[in-house]
Motif scaffolding. Structure first.
Motif, PDB file in Angstrom:
ATOM      1  N   UNK A  86       3.688  -5.619  -9.511  1.00 16.24           N
ATOM      2  CA  UNK A  86       4.813  -6.531  -9.734  1.00 16.24           C
ATOM      3  C   UNK A  86       6.123  -5.754  -9.658  1.00 16.24           C
ATOM      4  N   UNK A  87       6.147  -4.603 -10.326  1.00 13.14           N
ATOM      5  CA  UNK A  87       7.363  -3.780 -10.319  1.00 13.14           C
ATOM      6  C   UNK A  87       7.707  -3.353  -8.895  1.00 13.14           C
ATOM      7  N   UNK A  88       6.685  -2.933  -8.193  1.00 13.98           N
ATOM      8  CA  UNK A  88       6.825  -2.509  -6.800  1.00 13.98           C
ATOM      9  C   UNK A  88       7.456  -3.603  -5.938  1.00 13.98           C
ATOM     10  N   UNK A  89       6.877  -4.784  -6.022  1.00 15.16           N
ATOM     11  CA  UNK A  89       7.362  -5.909  -5.223  1.00 15.16           C
ATOM     12  C   UNK A  89       8.791  -6.256  -5.598  1.00 15.16           C
ATOM     13  N   UNK A  90       9.027  -6.330  -6.916  1.00 13.36           N
ATOM     14  CA  UNK A  90      10.376  -6.739  -7.341  1.00 13.36           C
ATOM     15  C   UNK A  90      11.426  -5.737  -6.873  1.00 13.36           C
ATOM     16  N   UNK A  91      11.053  -4.469  -6.918  1.00 16.73           N
ATOM     17  CA  UNK A  91      12.001  -3.445  -6.455  1.00 16.73           C
ATOM     18  C   UNK A  91      12.356  -3.671  -4.987  1.00 16.73           C
ATOM     19  N   UNK A 141       0.824  -1.218   0.000  1.00 14.40           N
ATOM     20  CA  UNK A 141       0.000   0.000   0.000  1.00 14.40           C
ATOM     21  C   UNK A 141       0.854   1.263   0.000  1.00 14.40           C
ATOM     22  N   UNK A 142       1.941   1.218   0.752  1.00 14.92           N
ATOM     23  CA  UNK A 142       2.858   2.358   0.772  1.00 14.92           C
ATOM     24  C   UNK A 142       4.254   1.824   1.064  1.00 14.92           C
ATOM     25  N   UNK A 143       5.246   2.675   0.886  1.00 14.51           N
ATOM     26  CA  UNK A 143       6.636   2.215   0.971  1.00 14.51           C
ATOM     27  C   UNK A 143       6.977   1.677   2.354  1.00 14.51           C
ATOM     28  N   UNK A 144       6.475   2.343   3.391  1.00 11.35           N
ATOM     29  CA  UNK A 144       6.812   1.913   4.747  1.00 11.35           C
ATOM     30  C   UNK A 144       6.206   0.543   5.038  1.00 11.35           C
ATOM     31  N   UNK A 145       4.980   0.335   4.575  1.00 13.82           N
ATOM     32  CA  UNK A 145       4.330  -0.951   4.793  1.00 13.82           C
ATOM     33  C   UNK A 145       5.084  -2.058   4.045  1.00 13.82           C
ATOM     34  N   UNK A 173      -9.453  -1.783  -2.271  1.00 12.91           N
ATOM     35  CA  UNK A 173     -10.479  -0.740  -2.315  1.00 12.91           C
ATOM     36  C   UNK A 173     -11.414  -0.871  -1.123  1.00 12.91           C
ATOM     37  N   UNK A 174     -11.918  -2.127  -0.908  1.00 16.19           N
ATOM     38  CA  UNK A 174     -13.012  -2.263   0.053  1.00 16.19           C
ATOM     39  C   UNK A 174     -12.535  -2.282   1.493  1.00 16.19           C
ATOM     40  N   UNK A 212      -2.877   5.494  10.561  1.00 13.92           N
ATOM     41  CA  UNK A 212      -2.227   5.305   9.256  1.00 13.92           C
ATOM     42  C   UNK A 212      -1.913   3.843   8.954  1.00 13.92           C
ATOM     43  N   UNK A 213      -2.394   2.936   9.790  1.00 15.84           N
ATOM     44  CA  UNK A 213      -2.214   1.511   9.498  1.00 15.84           C
ATOM     45  C   UNK A 213      -0.824   0.982   9.791  1.00 15.84           C
TER      46      UNK A 213
END
Ligand SMILES: Cc1cc2nc3c(=O)[nH]c(=O)nc-3n(C[C@H](O)[C@H](O)[C@H](O)COP(=O)(O)OP(=O)(O)OC[C@H]3O[C@@H](n4cnc5c(N)ncnc54)[C@H](O)[C@@H]3O)c2cc1C
Ligand SMILES: Cc1cc2nc3c(=O)[nH]c(=O)nc-3n(C[C@H](O)[C@H](O)[C@H](O)COP(=O)(O)OP(=O)(O)OC[C@H]3O[C@@H](n4cnc5c(N)ncnc54)[C@H](O)[C@@H]3O)c2cc1C
Ligand code: FES
Lengths: 425, 89, 378
Positions: free
Chosen positions: C104-109, C54-58, C237-238, C311-312
């Motif tokens: 996918x790009x996010x995870x691979x990074x 969801x975000x970089x910290x998470x 989303x939900x 902020x989760x």
């Protein structure tokens, strides 16, 4: 599918039948649900077909004429909101909307683990009796019975009557407590008669107090049992062993509905109302008390539900049967030796195969569940939870829906139920 | 308490694990199981045999697939003509 | 009076994981639990070890934590049921599928192995799923386990290294350098760590943690129905709305052959009762993805309270106004996953070490400085 009624009765044993008759006769629309295929509960099962027992015949005939509707094979599995039950029936399900409810879910046997208790052919005392009533061929079979109280004799009588050879009856209670109890039966003439009839048929069967089963042995099924009889050990070859130690109420539906329980029984007032409005409890749910208690409390609850006056005589009878129930409870309390029969390898939870040794370090039922999977299986802890209570004094946990395993489809809400309470996001 | 004189009871034939068993009407499937050679209803997690225990729908030892419906309790089910019972033993 | 290097208040998965790490570092530790180890929210969770982006910290905390779990896996008892089944994020429509490539790009990074499954590959991987799903994102290294036993394993390991395990011991009060038990006993320690999950604000008023209730259902043992943890991408989303109840399809295979089904979110609801109407919504949603659902045998339904922050992200580090008090709480719906990383981050801070990831996004100071206090209370 949906059903609506003034009064829903859960359980069609003597308690449920009496409540249904009284309420339906007073004009209420009554729906009776029971998991069994026929009315009669545990004690009068198959009487609907055989009609051998006079009292049973009288009540079953009265029930048939009462106008109450009966749904056999109907298992109450959830209570999604006050006034609604979800019921599974064969491969379908339905919801019941009710004005009042009488819970008459009766009792089950208390099983305690001992080496070999998981072998096929080892059953409950009443469990074996029930199967014999239901047609299990017993003629010429050798049977050993171990347990406590009047049910032991009742089972022996049934097995004997069907041609089974009862080799031994082991009563766990001490001689003093047993004969004390038997003497008390003078105060309860109906019970005494029942007891005397049973004993006559069984006069030739070796019976001992201070006796219990130590182990069952056999390859693939029970072939022999070892008994402790007044301090001696005896070995008997047999085809069936019935072993269980009295009864405990089936509290699951009551607790699912939020009824308060105390000391293993549902808390009710003089009108047999539980702490949940419009929900009554009768019969064994009030503490093990037998057919007489079930009938009188059922009648009372049926009359209350139909807002009928209560005959004084009925109230008097109730107080009398309560006294009997208290004596029974003292007599049936399992003795300390029974808590030490299981070895580290003996399974305590039969569904999840949890041996006694897996409970090392567990302080309570919740830890045993979480760490060792005790009670996590199909019977939802009905068997091992009761045993653990007796063995370790661990008390039960909250009942979560479904109160019996059920298809997910049976837990789905009909549209009118969900729409009244649905929250939108 | 005597066994009621055997009337001309109707009999039904069902199959338990493929084997035909004929019983008086009203017999429960769990009771009929005892008429096969073994009184085994299922295998436990390590494969050891189990049989019915409580006879009243509490212990769940007697579950079987009956007429294609899985997880039915044999002790709560009356025998019917042409019934197909498959245990997981 | 006893003196410890560290007293940890709360024996959920977070407190237990911390006790494990600190005791391995040679600290003397007391783990003080009101009831039983792992019997709080930890006993109610799904046990999905999941990298979330969801975000970089998470993503940083979850992906690191999942890899820490993988390193631990061989040493866990079988009964902890660690199973590296991976996650399939299900795309119901083209819009959701379009999001998959970015993810996918996010995870691979972040060093997380991820791949795209088209509709046919998805059907082959999970035949029980409804036909017509557009595809899925497969995150290979995600896993599942059985949380209460994982917590107990951590606690027993700490105990074996000399840590004191105190169960059935509710803490009444936290003080600078000591905690007071409800029986009056006082434990003194250099560091006090609050890891009481959803109950943390009761011991430290003002913490921005509120309950977010969830429902789960488990089936009886049987043949496996699914083979990966399945989550709908619509979940993003939900499920992440901050107000109102929501449901999302979430299904987990257990090594027992059981299916664990989630989930719902009710912010601010601290009751334990099953909400039948919400359960119905959850089952209805699940049945859209698993058409055979209604025929499965339900064994039990239960609820649990996630300790949610605004902020989760969890609160990991010293309390800015009470420097003697360390926080390890507020893990919301990811505390099983992030217990391993959280324990390392807190331990590293206590011992003055640098961590594998930047700890600042999880610092309690983001809510608890004087200027942001109103936000926290809003
Ligand atoms: C196996 C057994 C054998 C017994 N034999 C004798 C005997 O020979 N002589 C004697 O005097 N006493 C006997 N008793 C004692 C006897 O049970 C009681 O005296 C009497 O039957 C109690 O009546 P009841 O109406 O409270 O409950 P029960 O007769 O036990 O009836 C309860 C009914 O509720 C149903 N039920 C429970 N849960 C649900 C659910 N969730 N949904 C739908 N239905 C449900 C059960 O199927 C059952 O039919 C026996 C008891 C047991 C358990
Ligand atoms: C339905 C549901 C599904 C979830 N699914 C997942 C998932 O798939 N993956 C995932 O990673 N996470 C999941 N979670 C979230 C996860 O369960 C939590 O984030 C995690 O368990 C929090 O752990 P904890 O140790 O902080 O809290 P807890 O487990 O609640 O532990 C806190 C402990 O503190 C104790 N305590 C409280 N007050 C005191 C006191 N005064 N003194 C002493 N002790 C005290 C409590 O008894 C408790 O044991 C889910 C949660 C829910 C509700
Ligand atoms: S024998 Fe126990 S449920 Fe059928």
């Amino acid at each position: 599918m949906r059903e609506a009624c003034d009064l829903v009765v859960v359980g069609a044993g003597p308690g449920g039948l009496a409540a249904a008759c009284r309420a339906a006769e007073a004009g209420l629309d009554v729906l009776v649900l029971d998991a069994q295929p026929e009315p009669g509960g545990q004690v009068w099962r198959s009487e609907a077909r055989k009609g051998a027992n006079r009292l049973a015949r009288r009540w079953l005939t009265r029930f048939a004429a009462s106008g109450a509707r009966f749904r056999p094979g109907a298992r109450v599995v959830a209570a999604p909101e006050p006034g609604v039950l979800l019921v599974e029936e064969g491969s379908s399900s339905f919801a019941v909307r009710y004005g009042r409810a009488v819970l008459a879910t009766g009792a089950r046997e208390r099983f305690l683990p001992f080496p070999g208790w998981t072998l096929p052919g080892v059953l409950g005392v009443s469990g074996l009796q029930v199967l014999v009533k239901d047609g299990l061929p017993i003629r010429g079979k050798r049977v050993v019975l171990a347990g406590t109280g009047p049910l032991l004799l009742a089972a022996a009588a049934t097995i004997h009557a069907h041609g089974g050879e009862v080799l031994y009856i082991a009563e766990q209670a001490s001689a003093a407590s047993h004969w004390g109890f038997a003497l008390q039966l003078w105060r309860h003439p109906a019970k005494l008669l029942q007891g005397a009839l049973m004993s006559a048929a069984l006069i030739s069967v070796p019976t001992s107090t201070d006796a219990w089963v130590i182990a069952a042995e056999g390859e693939g099924r029970v072939e022999s049992v070892r008994l402790s009889v007044r301090g001696r050990e005896e070995q008997l070859r047999c085809d069936y062993l019935g072993a269980a130690y009295g009864l405990v109420p089936n509290l699951e539906v009551a607790r699912l509905l939020g009824c308060e329980t105390s000391a293993g029984a549902v808390v009710v007032n003089e009108r047999l109302e539980t702490r949940v409005p419009k929900v009554h409890a009768v019969g064994e749910l009030l503490g093990i008390g037998g057919v007489d208690q079930a009938l009188v409390t059922g009648e009372l609850a049926g009359l209350v539900a139909a807002e009928q006056p209560i005959p004084v005589e009925l109230e008097r009878t109730w107080h009398r049967v309560r006294a009997f129930a208290a004596q029974l409870a003292r007599h049936d309390a399992p003795r300390a030796e029974l808590r030490r029969l299981a070895t580290p390898d003996t399974l305590l939870c039969r569904c999840e195969d949890v041996p006694m040794s897996a409970l090392e370090g567990c302080q309570n039922l919740r830890e045993a569940r979480l760490y060792a999977r005790l009670g996590m299986g199909a019977c939802q802890g009905r068997t091992c939870g009761t045993a653990a209570q007796t063995l370790f004094g661990w008390s039960g946990e909250d009942v979560r829906p479904p109160c019996l395993p059920a298809r997910i489809g049976s837990l789905r809400l009909p549209s009118d139920v969900s729409s009244t309470h649905a929250r939108e996001s | 308490m005597r066994e009621p004189a055997s009337k001309a009871t109707t009999r039904v034939t069902l199959r338990i694990n493929g084997r035909a068993v004929t019983v008086p009407a009203g017999t429960s499937v769990a009771a009929a199981l005892a008429m096969t050679d073994s009184f085994v209803s299922r295998a436990d997690l390590s494969g050891r045999p189990r049989g019915p225990l409580c006879g009243m729908g509490v212990c769940f030892e007697c579950r079987a697939t009956i007429d294609g419906v899985p997880e039915v309790l044999m002790c709560l089910t009356p025998c019917r003509e042409d019934q197909e019972v498959v245990t997981d033993a | 009076m006893s003196a410890f290097d560290c007293v940890i208040v709360g024996g959920g998965i977070v407190g237990a994981a911390l006790a494990d790490v600190l005791s391995a570092d040679g600290m003397s530790v007391a783990l003080v639990e009101a009831r039983s180890i792992g019997a709080g929210t930890t006993a109610c969770g799904m046990g999905h070890l999941v990298a979330m982006d969801d975000n970089a910290a998470e993503l940083a905390l979850t992906s690191w934590s999942v890899s820490l779990w993988r390193e631990l896996a061989d040493g866990l008892p079988r009964a902890v049921e660690y199973d590296a089944c991976g996650t399939l994020w299900l795309a119901a429509d083209d819009e959701e599928m379009a999001a998959v490539s970015a993810k996918v790009a996010n995870y691979r990074a972040a060093g997380v192995r991820a791949e795209v499954l088209d509709s046919a590959a998805l059907q082959e991987a999970e035949p029980a799923l409804a036909p017509g799903l557009v595809g899925a994102l497969r995150v290979v290294d995600d896993a599942v386990l059985y949380p209460p036993l994982a917590a107990r394993t951590f606690a027993l390991r700490a105990q074996a290294r000399g840590a004191r395990l105190m169960t059935g011991c509710p803490v009444r009060e936290l003080r600078s350098g000591s905690v007071v038990l409800s029986n009056g006993e006082v434990l003194t320690a250099r560091y006090i760590v609050l890891a009481a999950g959803v109950a943390s604000p009761a011991l430290c008023p003002g913490l921005p943690i509120s309950p977010r209730k969830g429902h789960l259902l488990i089936t009886r043992r049987g043949a496996p129905v699914v083979h990966h943890q399945l989550v709908e991408l619509g979940y993003l989303k939900s499920a992440h709305g901050t107000d109102g109840a929501s449901v999302a399809f979430n299904a987990q295979p257990r090594v027992t052959g059981q299916l664990l089904l989630g989930s719902s979110r009710q912010p601010g609801d601290a009751t334990r009762e099953v909400d039948a109407a919400l359960l119905e919504r959850m089952l209805k949603r699940a049945a859209m993805f698993l058409p055979g659902l209604d025929g499965l045998q339900a064994l039990r339904v239960w609820t649990g309270l996630r300790p949610a922050t605004p902020d989760g992200l969890p609160l990991l580090g010293p309390h800015p106004e009470k420097p003697w008090l360390w926080l390890a709480c507020g893990h919301e719906g990811l505390g099983i996953t992030t217990a391993t990383g959280s324990a390392r981050l807190v331990a590293d801070q206590l011992l003055g070490r640098t961590s594998a990831i930047d700890a600042r996004p999880y610092s309690p100071a983001r809510f608890l400085t004087a200027s942001s206090r109103e936000v926290a209370h809003a």
